[in-house]
Design a protein around this motif. Sequence first.
Motif, short mmCIF file in Angstrom:
data_model
loop_
_atom_site.label_atom_id
_atom_site.label_comp_id
_atom_site.label_asym_id
_atom_site.label_seq_id
_atom_site.Cartn_x
_atom_site.Cartn_y
_atom_site.Cartn_z
N ILE A 1 128.43 -39.08 78.97
CA ILE A 1 127.82 -38.76 77.69
C ILE A 1 126.73 -37.71 77.87
CG2 ILE A 1 126.11 -40.62 77.87
CD1 ILE A 1 126.43 -41.08 74.86
N LEU B 1 118.33 -38.88 69.81
CA LEU B 1 119.01 -40.16 70.04
C LEU B 1 119.14 -40.47 71.52
CD1 LEU B 1 121.84 -39.94 67.36
CD2 LEU B 1 119.84 -41.44 67.31
N VAL C 1 130.75 -40.69 69.38
CA VAL C 1 129.85 -40.57 68.23
C VAL C 1 128.84 -39.45 68.46
CG1 VAL C 1 128.07 -41.75 66.89
CG2 VAL C 1 130.11 -43.01 67.63
N LEU C 2 128.24 -39.43 69.65
CA LEU C 2 127.23 -38.42 69.95
C LEU C 2 127.83 -37.01 69.92
CD1 LEU C 2 124.22 -38.11 70.81
CD2 LEU C 2 125.06 -37.92 73.15
N GLY D 1 133.41 -44.80 72.88
CA GLY D 1 132.25 -45.39 72.23
C GLY D 1 131.21 -44.36 71.78
N ASP D 2 129.97 -44.58 72.22
CA ASP D 2 128.86 -43.72 71.80
C ASP D 2 129.05 -42.27 72.25
OD1 ASP D 2 127.65 -45.79 70.52
OD2 ASP D 2 126.06 -46.10 72.00
N LYS E 1 121.91 -50.63 74.65
CA LYS E 1 123.35 -50.82 74.44
C LYS E 1 124.15 -50.36 75.65
CE LYS E 1 127.02 -49.55 71.17
NZ LYS E 1 127.35 -48.76 69.96
N PRO F 1 130.01 -43.63 77.77
CA PRO F 1 128.62 -43.86 77.37
C PRO F 1 127.94 -44.65 78.49
CG PRO F 1 130.02 -45.51 76.37
CD PRO F 1 130.94 -44.60 77.19
#
Length: 255
Positions: A141, A243, A228-229, A224-225, A199, A186
């Motif tokens: 990430i 974030l 999103v990121l 996952g994140d 998380k 992530p």
Amino acid sequence: MNLKNKTILITGGASGIGLEAAKQFLALGANVIITGRNQEKLDAAKKAHPQIVAIQSDVANATDAESLFRQVTALGGIDILYNNAGVGVPPINLGVANDKHLKGAVYEMEVNYFGVIRLNNLFLEMLKSRKESALINTTSILSTLPSLLEATYSASKVALAFYTRSLREHLRIINSHVKIFELLPPVVDTDMVADRDGKKISPETLVKGLIRGLEKDQYAIRIGDAKVLYQINRIFPKLAFKLVNPKKSDDILRL
């Protein structure tokens, strides 16, 4: 990509994400070779999963890498090289001069970046000779946005991400059928981040996502994140940066 009956070499395969990947690949009917530096962990993995072939090797060591290549060749070769091994040094305040910055950065680059290139160079011709084959490089990430607490780790993953995408294009130009996958996790619940709150996803969830991406020939696999990121950063880069990074300067100055 069909994983059944494929022979897969996983670096850093004796624990964490690598061992979970070995378990799930075995369940799909693949043959699995794992490698890592810690012989005790390799022995434990082999005991728990006798089908695994375990070879002690350090990706940061050129002699080890060449020995690994010879041993894998003697076993009949591989169809997939999964470059999973990775390291991260404890967070460092880059604003304060000390002798840890360079040492930590060299260590991370040697494993996270140069180690991948070293093995890819050794195994690429073998993979080209297979009917269906692949390389999987694990970035992060943090190859999308840098972490102020993990600046040199982020840099090593950015280097690997750019190399991975360039290698994919080079192989396309020369009409090679080797598939180049980039896994962007992530924060995953492993020993590397055991002391952190916040998380985390499980290695099991991550590997399930990896396998879905491989089976769909999805070359950039964001889980996952990380997914999103990536989307937030495309539209609101300042928000994405906030974030990822500490909200207060004290979070950095205390290091």
